[in-house]
Design a protein around this motif. Structure first.
Motif, PDB file in Angstrom:
ATOM      1  N   GLN A   1       0.830  -1.197   0.000  1.00 57.37           N
ATOM      2  CA  GLN A   1       0.000   0.000   0.000  1.00 57.37           C
ATOM      3  C   GLN A   1       0.869   1.253   0.000  1.00 57.37           C
ATOM      4  O   GLN A   1       0.571   2.229  -0.699  1.00 57.37           O
ATOM      5  CB  GLN A   1      -0.929   0.000   1.224  1.00 57.37           C
ATOM      6  CG  GLN A   1      -1.902   1.163   1.270  1.00 57.37           C
ATOM      7  CD  GLN A   1      -2.858   1.184   0.082  1.00 57.37           C
ATOM      8  OE1 GLN A   1      -3.257   0.142  -0.404  1.00 57.37           O
ATOM      9  NE2 GLN A   1      -3.210   2.372  -0.387  1.00 57.37           N
ATOM     10  N   ARG A   2       1.957   1.216   0.778  1.00 58.74           N
ATOM     11  CA  ARG A   2       2.895   2.340   0.775  1.00 58.74           C
ATOM     12  C   ARG A   2       3.477   2.562  -0.618  1.00 58.74           C
ATOM     13  O   ARG A   2       3.614   3.688  -1.077  1.00 58.74           O
ATOM     14  CB  ARG A   2       4.042   2.078   1.749  1.00 58.74           C
ATOM     15  CG  ARG A   2       3.771   2.466   3.184  1.00 58.74           C
ATOM     16  CD  ARG A   2       5.068   2.354   3.970  1.00 58.74           C
ATOM     17  NE  ARG A   2       4.881   2.672   5.363  1.00 58.74           N
ATOM     18  CZ  ARG A   2       5.873   2.710   6.248  1.00 58.74           C
ATOM     19  NH1 ARG A   2       7.099   2.428   5.861  1.00 58.74           N
ATOM     20  NH2 ARG A   2       5.641   3.012   7.508  1.00 58.74           N
ATOM     21  N   CYS A   3       3.849   1.469  -1.267  1.00 57.10           N
ATOM     22  CA  CYS A   3       4.422   1.566  -2.606  1.00 57.10           C
ATOM     23  C   CYS A   3       3.412   2.159  -3.582  1.00 57.10           C
ATOM     24  O   CYS A   3       3.756   3.022  -4.399  1.00 57.10           O
ATOM     25  CB  CYS A   3       4.868   0.190  -3.095  1.00 57.10           C
ATOM     26  SG  CYS A   3       6.219  -0.530  -2.157  1.00 57.10           S
ATOM     27  N   LEU A   4       2.168   1.698  -3.495  1.00 54.85           N
ATOM     28  CA  LEU A   4       1.127   2.205  -4.379  1.00 54.85           C
ATOM     29  C   LEU A   4       0.934   3.699  -4.171  1.00 54.85           C
ATOM     30  O   LEU A   4       0.810   4.468  -5.124  1.00 54.85           O
ATOM     31  CB  LEU A   4      -0.180   1.462  -4.133  1.00 54.85           C
ATOM     32  CG  LEU A   4      -1.382   1.870  -4.994  1.00 54.85           C
ATOM     33  CD1 LEU A   4      -1.064   1.681  -6.468  1.00 54.85           C
ATOM     34  CD2 LEU A   4      -2.614   1.082  -4.602  1.00 54.85           C
ATOM     35  N   GLU A   5       0.910   4.135  -2.900  1.00 56.00           N
ATOM     36  CA  GLU A   5       0.760   5.554  -2.602  1.00 56.00           C
ATOM     37  C   GLU A   5       1.934   6.354  -3.168  1.00 56.00           C
ATOM     38  O   GLU A   5       1.760   7.468  -3.666  1.00 56.00           O
ATOM     39  CB  GLU A   5       0.655   5.757  -1.087  1.00 56.00           C
ATOM     40  CG  GLU A   5      -0.639   5.216  -0.493  1.00 56.00           C
ATOM     41  CD  GLU A   5      -0.635   5.240   1.027  1.00 56.00           C
ATOM     42  OE1 GLU A   5       0.414   5.621   1.607  1.00 56.00           O
ATOM     43  OE2 GLU A   5      -1.668   4.874   1.635  1.00 56.00           O
ATOM     44  N   LYS A   6       3.128   5.761  -3.083  1.00 50.91           N
ATOM     45  CA  LYS A   6       4.310   6.454  -3.616  1.00 50.91           C
ATOM     46  C   LYS A   6       4.248   6.545  -5.122  1.00 50.91           C
ATOM     47  O   LYS A   6       4.617   7.566  -5.715  1.00 50.91           O
ATOM     48  CB  LYS A   6       5.575   5.712  -3.172  1.00 50.91           C
ATOM     49  CG  LYS A   6       6.820   6.588  -3.199  1.00 50.91           C
ATOM     50  CD  LYS A   6       6.753   7.672  -2.134  1.00 50.91           C
ATOM     51  CE  LYS A   6       7.979   8.549  -2.136  1.00 50.91           C
ATOM     52  NZ  LYS A   6       7.915   9.609  -1.112  1.00 50.91           N
ATOM     53  N   PHE A   7       3.768   5.485  -5.772  1.00 52.03           N
ATOM     54  CA  PHE A   7       3.617   5.522  -7.224  1.00 52.03           C
ATOM     55  C   PHE A   7       2.643   6.620  -7.638  1.00 52.03           C
ATOM     56  O   PHE A   7       2.885   7.348  -8.600  1.00 52.03           O
ATOM     57  CB  PHE A   7       3.113   4.175  -7.744  1.00 52.03           C
ATOM     58  CG  PHE A   7       4.170   3.109  -7.812  1.00 52.03           C
ATOM     59  CD1 PHE A   7       5.486   3.432  -8.060  1.00 52.03           C
ATOM     60  CD2 PHE A   7       3.841   1.784  -7.625  1.00 52.03           C
ATOM     61  CE1 PHE A   7       6.469   2.463  -8.123  1.00 52.03           C
ATOM     62  CE2 PHE A   7       4.813   0.804  -7.682  1.00 52.03           C
ATOM     63  CZ  PHE A   7       6.131   1.140  -7.939  1.00 52.03           C
ATOM     64  N   VAL A   8       1.523   6.716  -6.919  1.00 51.60           N
ATOM     65  CA  VAL A   8       0.533   7.749  -7.222  1.00 51.60           C
ATOM     66  C   VAL A   8       1.150   9.130  -7.032  1.00 51.60           C
ATOM     67  O   VAL A   8       0.943  10.043  -7.840  1.00 51.60           O
ATOM     68  CB  VAL A   8      -0.716   7.565  -6.336  1.00 51.60           C
ATOM     69  CG1 VAL A   8      -1.666   8.742  -6.526  1.00 51.60           C
ATOM     70  CG2 VAL A   8      -1.421   6.259  -6.667  1.00 51.60           C
ATOM     71  N   GLU A   9       1.927   9.282  -5.943  1.00 49.85           N
ATOM     72  CA  GLU A   9       2.607  10.557  -5.685  1.00 49.85           C
ATOM     73  C   GLU A   9       3.581  10.894  -6.818  1.00 49.85           C
ATOM     74  O   GLU A   9       3.638  12.027  -7.281  1.00 49.85           O
ATOM     75  CB  GLU A   9       3.355  10.470  -4.354  1.00 49.85           C
ATOM     76  CG  GLU A   9       4.112  11.730  -3.980  1.00 49.85           C
ATOM     77  CD  GLU A   9       4.900  11.552  -2.699  1.00 49.85           C
ATOM     78  OE1 GLU A   9       6.023  12.109  -2.609  1.00 49.85           O
ATOM     79  OE2 GLU A   9       4.415  10.838  -1.787  1.00 49.85           O
ATOM     80  N   PHE A  10       4.348   9.890  -7.269  1.00 44.51           N
ATOM     81  CA  PHE A  10       5.270  10.102  -8.371  1.00 44.51           C
ATOM     82  C   PHE A  10       4.523  10.505  -9.633  1.00 44.51           C
ATOM     83  O   PHE A  10       4.938  11.416 -10.354  1.00 44.51           O
ATOM     84  CB  PHE A  10       6.064   8.810  -8.633  1.00 44.51           C
ATOM     85  CG  PHE A  10       7.350   8.717  -7.845  1.00 44.51           C
ATOM     86  CD1 PHE A  10       7.432   9.250  -6.574  1.00 44.51           C
ATOM     87  CD2 PHE A  10       8.456   8.101  -8.379  1.00 44.51           C
ATOM     88  CE1 PHE A  10       8.598   9.163  -5.841  1.00 44.51           C
ATOM     89  CE2 PHE A  10       9.636   8.015  -7.660  1.00 44.51           C
ATOM     90  CZ  PHE A  10       9.708   8.546  -6.383  1.00 44.51           C
ATOM     91  N   ARG A  11       3.438   9.803  -9.891  1.00 42.70           N
ATOM     92  CA  ARG A  11       2.672  10.087 -11.115  1.00 42.70           C
ATOM     93  C   ARG A  11       2.098  11.502 -11.067  1.00 42.70           C
ATOM     94  O   ARG A  11       2.161  12.228 -12.066  1.00 42.70           O
ATOM     95  CB  ARG A  11       1.558   9.063 -11.259  1.00 42.70           C
ATOM     96  CG  ARG A  11       0.712   9.257 -12.499  1.00 42.70           C
ATOM     97  CD  ARG A  11      -0.328   8.163 -12.651  1.00 42.70           C
ATOM     98  NE  ARG A  11      -1.105   8.325 -13.856  1.00 42.70           N
ATOM     99  CZ  ARG A  11      -1.998   7.460 -14.289  1.00 42.70           C
ATOM    100  NH1 ARG A  11      -2.228   6.363 -13.604  1.00 42.70           N
ATOM    101  NH2 ARG A  11      -2.678   7.673 -15.402  1.00 42.70           N
ATOM    102  N   ASN A  12       1.530  11.890  -9.930  1.00 39.30           N
ATOM    103  CA  ASN A  12       0.963  13.223  -9.800  1.00 39.30           C
ATOM    104  C   ASN A  12       2.031  14.307  -9.905  1.00 39.30           C
ATOM    105  O   ASN A  12       1.745  15.453 -10.259  1.00 39.30           O
ATOM    106  CB  ASN A  12       0.216  13.345  -8.468  1.00 39.30           C
ATOM    107  CG  ASN A  12      -1.020  12.472  -8.422  1.00 39.30           C
ATOM    108  OD1 ASN A  12      -1.532  12.035  -9.452  1.00 39.30           O
ATOM    109  ND2 ASN A  12      -1.511  12.192  -7.214  1.00 39.30           N
TER     110      ASN A  12
END
Length: 397
Positions: free
Chosen positions: A184-195
């Protein structure tokens, strides 16, 4: 999106597969210097570009060349022909613990690995606490990494990789090793990177992630690009190809399984209406009926279904074992009804896929892809832009 972050042009990579391996000079002389081998082409004339700000997916079967491609992109392997151009600061997370020294502590490996990825010592020291906090390994940071579990390796490696401030992040399948909280942390980080407009190249067998996260994707088959473009279209074609022993009927359903017990049809009812429908409104109460037929008695079968959005996001995937509904034996024909009150699906088109397995969920009697497609129309509450309503109660004070 017009800026190019990564270019791959006519990339070809071959490996030698030795049929007779010499273990001594004597064997080499006896063979007259010949060492028999065959050429194996892992990548064959692969070309594509990744634009800045994209999440780019790579899918394919095991052995299709995905990991070889990423290693060429990361500079770990040199291609036999073709080239890779990286236009942004890159960080690659390809193999579990790559770049880690097992005898060094987690602290020392952070400095070592970050230096390999291009960070200076002062920069690493400034971000050290953030790296350790993300990894969640505060209590183990001074222990040798050879004492770490595989999950701890992944957490530390990922924490370093994302904190070198990359504009291009290349990630292989290894994130599947982490626990649910870490994923879940990784997914949140991916979303942050994408944004933040950063670029991600992602290789995964999680096709739902490809459809939900990626802007574009390629499909590799035996080292060649089979398809490129919209992730949903590619995943759909890839899934159909991978089903194996499939039979497509006139309704477009794709079926696989041993066949002793099958779902013959799926019906959808709204409220007390005895007539099956293919559409209803948000907050309607519905009944889903799975009609089955068995060619011989089947002990303790497990029935399940999955509701997916048209884009491929899974909304729910329950089965009879979840609620302890396990018949001792099923034979002949029958049906299973599933009641769902005040369904919170928001307007859109959805697909139902069904499964029938043994009790251990290991053997498939039946698996029907696209057993039923239905539409949800606007109801109450009125919401748009998502899949499910949480029926929020708003107050302003």
């Amino acid at each position: 999106m017009s800026d190019i972050a990564l270019e791959v042009s006519h990339l070809t990579k071959n490996f030698r597969l030795h049929s007779e391996k010499t273990n001594s000079i004597k064997q080499l002389i006896a063979a007259r210097g010949r060492n028999r081998f065959a050429e194996f082409t892992a990548l064959d004339d692969v070309s594509f570009t990744v634009h800045e700000g994209e999440v780019f997916g790579v899918i394919g079967q095991n052995g299709s060349g995905k990991s070889t491609l990423l290693k060429c992109m990361a500079g770990i392997l040199q291609p036999n022909s073709g080239w890779v151009k990286v236009h942004k600061r890159m960080s690659a997370l390809l193999e579990l613990g790559a770049g880690f020294h097992p005898e060094l502590s987690g602290r020392d490996n952070i400095f070592l690995n970050a230096a390999i990825l291009g960070m200076g010592r002062r920069e690493i020291a400034a971000r050290f606490d953030e790296i350790v906090e993300f990894s969640g390994l505060e209590s183990f940071i001074d222990a040798p990494v050879k004492t770490y579990s595989s999950g701890m390796y992944v957490r530390l490696a990922f924490a370093v990789a994302i904190n070198v401030d990359p504009r291009l992040l290349i990630v292989d399948e290894i994130l599947a090793v982490g626990d649910v909280t870490f994923q879940q942390r990784c997914l949140e980080k991916f979303v942050e990177f994408r944004n933040d407009g950063r670029t991600i190249v992602l290789v995964t067998h999680d096709l739902g992630s490809v459809k939900n996260m990626c802007d574009r994707a390629i499909w590799l088959t035996h080292g060649k690009i089979t398809g490129e473009g919209d992730p949903s279209d590619l995943v759909e074609a890839y899934t159909e190809m991978m089903l194996g022993n499939r039979n497509r009927d006139v309704d477009g359903r794709v079926r696989r399984g041993s066949g002793e017990l099958q779902i013959s049809s799926v019906e959808l009812f709204v409220g007390d209406n005895p007539e099956p429908v293919k559409r209803f409104r948000t907050s309607d109460s519905i009944r889903l009926r799975l009609n089955y037929q068995a060619t011989k008695p089947v002990p303790k079968p497990i029935f399940g279904f999955e509701i997916q959005s048209l884009g491929g996001a899974t909304v729910t995937a329950p089965c009879t074992r979840d609620v302890g509904l396990i018949p001792e034996m099923v034979s002949g024909e029958g049906h299973i009804d599933i009641e769902m009150d005040s369904v919170g699906l928001l307007p859109g088109t959805y697909d139902i896929h069904t499964t029938v397995t043994d009790f251990n969920r290991q053997h498939e009697y039946d698996n029907v892809h696209l057993a039923l497609r239905f539409d949800v129309m606007s109801g109450k509450p009125y919401e748009t832009g998502a899949l499910v309503t949480m029926r929020p109660q708003w107050t302003i004070s």
